[in-house]
Design an enzyme around this catalytic site. Structure first.
Site, PDB file in Angstrom:
ATOM      1  N   SER A   1       0.820  -1.129  -0.077  1.00 16.99           N
ATOM      2  CA  SER A   1      -0.191  -0.113  -0.078  1.00 16.99           C
ATOM      3  C   SER A   1       0.923   1.096   0.071  1.00 16.99           C
ATOM      4  CB  SER A   1      -0.771  -0.020   1.347  1.00 16.99           C
ATOM      5  OG  SER A   1      -1.724   1.078   1.637  1.00 16.99           O
TER       6      SER A   1
ATOM      7  N   TYR B   1      -1.684  -0.549  10.152  1.00 19.35           N
ATOM      8  CA  TYR B   1      -1.698  -0.718   8.738  1.00 19.35           C
ATOM      9  C   TYR B   1      -0.512  -0.487   8.001  1.00 19.35           C
ATOM     10  CZ  TYR B   1      -3.846  -1.103   4.004  1.00 19.35           C
ATOM     11  OH  TYR B   1      -3.857  -1.322   2.829  1.00 19.35           O
TER      12      TYR B   1
HETATM   13  P1  NDP Z   1     -11.425  -6.148   0.272  1.00 21.00           P
HETATM   14  O1  NDP Z   1     -11.913  -5.784   1.725  1.00 21.00           O
HETATM   15  O2  NDP Z   1     -12.466  -5.658  -0.709  1.00 21.00           O
HETATM   16  O3  NDP Z   1     -10.954  -7.626   0.188  1.00 21.00           O
HETATM   17  C1  NDP Z   1     -10.162  -8.262   0.867  1.00 21.00           C
HETATM   18  C2  NDP Z   1      -9.982  -9.467   0.616  1.00 21.00           C
HETATM   19  O4  NDP Z   1      -8.971 -10.234   1.385  1.00 21.00           O
HETATM   20  C3  NDP Z   1     -11.223 -10.444   0.558  1.00 21.00           C
HETATM   21  O5  NDP Z   1     -11.350 -11.425  -0.484  1.00 21.00           O
HETATM   22  C4  NDP Z   1     -11.156 -11.299   1.880  1.00 21.00           C
HETATM   23  O6  NDP Z   1     -11.711 -12.444   1.740  1.00 21.00           O
HETATM   24  C5  NDP Z   1      -9.572 -11.430   2.032  1.00 21.00           C
HETATM   25  N1  NDP Z   1      -9.190 -11.673   3.319  1.00 21.00           N
HETATM   26  C6  NDP Z   1      -9.291 -10.839   4.479  1.00 21.00           C
HETATM   27  N2  NDP Z   1      -8.654 -11.442   5.642  1.00 21.00           N
HETATM   28  C7  NDP Z   1      -8.418 -12.506   5.313  1.00 21.00           C
HETATM   29  C8  NDP Z   1      -7.862 -13.832   5.824  1.00 21.00           C
HETATM   30  N3  NDP Z   1      -7.344 -13.750   7.243  1.00 21.00           N
HETATM   31  N4  NDP Z   1      -7.589 -14.839   5.275  1.00 21.00           N
HETATM   32  C9  NDP Z   1      -7.828 -14.999   3.925  1.00 21.00           C
HETATM   33  N5  NDP Z   1      -8.351 -14.070   3.075  1.00 21.00           N
HETATM   34  C10 NDP Z   1      -8.860 -12.689   3.641  1.00 21.00           C
HETATM   35  O7  NDP Z   1     -10.276  -5.402   0.138  1.00 21.00           O
HETATM   36  P2  NDP Z   1      -9.554  -4.891  -1.178  1.00 21.00           P
HETATM   37  O8  NDP Z   1      -9.712  -5.522  -2.288  1.00 21.00           O
HETATM   38  O9  NDP Z   1      -9.497  -3.275  -1.105  1.00 21.00           O
HETATM   39  O10 NDP Z   1      -7.977  -5.067  -0.690  1.00 21.00           O
HETATM   40  C11 NDP Z   1      -7.005  -6.109  -1.203  1.00 21.00           C
HETATM   41  C12 NDP Z   1      -5.619  -5.795  -0.768  1.00 21.00           C
HETATM   42  O11 NDP Z   1      -5.327  -4.453  -1.367  1.00 21.00           O
HETATM   43  C13 NDP Z   1      -5.360  -5.655   0.511  1.00 21.00           C
HETATM   44  O12 NDP Z   1      -4.114  -6.351   1.076  1.00 21.00           O
HETATM   45  C14 NDP Z   1      -5.225  -4.136   1.037  1.00 21.00           C
HETATM   46  O13 NDP Z   1      -4.637  -3.943   2.174  1.00 21.00           O
HETATM   47  C15 NDP Z   1      -4.613  -3.491  -0.288  1.00 21.00           C
HETATM   48  N6  NDP Z   1      -4.865  -2.327  -0.662  1.00 21.00           N
HETATM   49  C16 NDP Z   1      -6.105  -1.962  -0.817  1.00 21.00           C
HETATM   50  C17 NDP Z   1      -6.222  -0.497  -1.136  1.00 21.00           C
HETATM   51  C18 NDP Z   1      -7.739  -0.029  -1.547  1.00 21.00           C
HETATM   52  O14 NDP Z   1      -7.837   1.149  -1.795  1.00 21.00           O
HETATM   53  N7  NDP Z   1      -8.739  -0.679  -1.635  1.00 21.00           N
HETATM   54  C19 NDP Z   1      -5.253   0.451  -0.989  1.00 21.00           C
HETATM   55  C20 NDP Z   1      -4.139  -0.095  -0.749  1.00 21.00           C
HETATM   56  C21 NDP Z   1      -4.054  -1.453  -0.451  1.00 21.00           C
HETATM   57  P3  NDP Z   1     -12.928 -12.948   2.757  1.00 21.00           P
HETATM   58  O15 NDP Z   1     -13.557 -11.825   3.695  1.00 21.00           O
HETATM   59  O16 NDP Z   1     -14.167 -13.454   1.649  1.00 21.00           O
HETATM   60  O17 NDP Z   1     -12.465 -14.190   3.496  1.00 21.00           O
END
Ligand code: NDP
Length: 253
Positions: free
Chosen positions: A145, A158
């Site tokens: 990020s 974070y």
């Molecule tokens: P979402 O919350 O939309 O999606 C998160 C995903 O991670 C889901 O598929 C969820 O699956 C999965 N997840 C969360 N915790 C776990 C766990 N313990 N084990 C397995 N799967 C897990 O987030 P984003 O798509 O926005 O983010 C994706 C990545 O990008 C993250 O790492 C985030 O930090 C990073 N990011 C996002 C930004 C943004 O602006 N959106 C900016 C910078 C970085 P489920 O809940 O179905 O288990």
């Protein structure tokens, strides 16, 4: 030149591929020709994501795996070994956010964010990377990020987890280069996904955020697609250990 971006015959795994950026990157990798495995914590959301990907013409598979559980990661490796006998692309995307003043964060919250966003990525890479070491090639893309580079109030824990992911990327790139494995990171700024739903829904916060972004908008999840395909393909064969920022210019000034 464009054939360098072709992922036909490749096997890609995207952790946290049930929605948001993970699902969007899985779609892009699939459209470039890869067979894609998506993971998440619930069978229902995995199934829904696989259906969505298949409707879009992608060869998609799903596996339930909590990034915090070592046993789940081992089972995931076993699944990939038995089903595909190889892994070409690993996108470490699963992650959570804790949006809170640091002094108010509990021990449990600090443990959870480090254990999901950093330790989860490290363990997943070690377990699945064994396959790439044996093959003598592989592309690893870690989703960090911009908050792992700059300091952001309320995102201290974070940002610390994501800063760790960037350093992990650099170290591993140097150590695993000898195995033909490339390791890079993507550092997104604000993208419209559920992780940001609350902050982006509040008009006053949204306005403040947009003021900081020179392009005056947040990213669309599909805008990460071309970058992840590039970092997963032959096109990026001379690039490793990099952390590429994609943020509408927010961190430039
Ligand atoms: P979402 O919350 O939309 O999606 C998160 C995903 O991670 C889901 O598929 C969820 O699956 C999965 N997840 C969360 N915790 C776990 C766990 N313990 N084990 C397995 N799967 C897990 O987030 P984003 O798509 O926005 O983010 C994706 C990545 O990008 C993250 O790492 C985030 O930090 C990073 N990011 C996002 C930004 C943004 O602006 N959106 C900016 C910078 C970085 P489920 O809940 O179905 O288990």
């Amino acid at each position: 030149m464009l054939e360098n971006f072709d992922l036909t015959g490749k096997v890609a795994l995207v952790t946290g591929g049930t929605r948001g950026l993970g699902q969007s990157m899985a779609k892009a990798l699939g459209q470039a020709g890869a067979a894609v495995i998506v993971t998440g914590r619930s069978d229902k959301t995995i199934e829904e994501s696989c259906s969505y990907l298949k409707e879009n013409g992608i060869t998609a598979y799903g596996f339930r795996c909590d990034m915090q559980q070592s046993a789940d990661l081992k089972a995931l490796k076993q699944y990939v070994v038995e089903k595909f006998c190889r892994l070409d692309i690993l996108v470490n995307n699963a992650g959570i956010v804790i949006d809170r003043h640091y002094a108010e964060c509990t021990d449990e919250e600090i443990n959870e964010i480090i254990s999901t966003n950093l330790v989860g990525v490290m363990k997943c890479t070690r377990v699945l990377g064994e396959m790439m070491i044996k093959q003598g090639n592989g592309k690893i893309v870690n989703i960090a990020s911009m908050d792992g580079i700059i300091g952001t109030p309320r995102l201290v824990a974070y940002g610390t987890s994501k800063g760790g992911v960037i350093q992990f990327t650099r170290g591993l790139a140097v150590e695993w280069a000898r195995y033909g494995i490339h390791v890079n990171a993507i550092c997104p700024g604000y993208f419209a996904t559920s992780i940001n739903e609350r902050v982006l829904a509040e008009e006053s916060i949204r306005t403040k955020i947009l003021k900081r972004i020179p392009l005056r908008r947040v990213g669309k999840p599909e805008e990460l697609g071309p970058l992840v395909v590039y970092l997963s393909s032959k096109a990026s064969d001379f690039m490793t250990g990099q952390a590429i920022v994609i943020d509408g210019g927010e961190t430039v000034h």
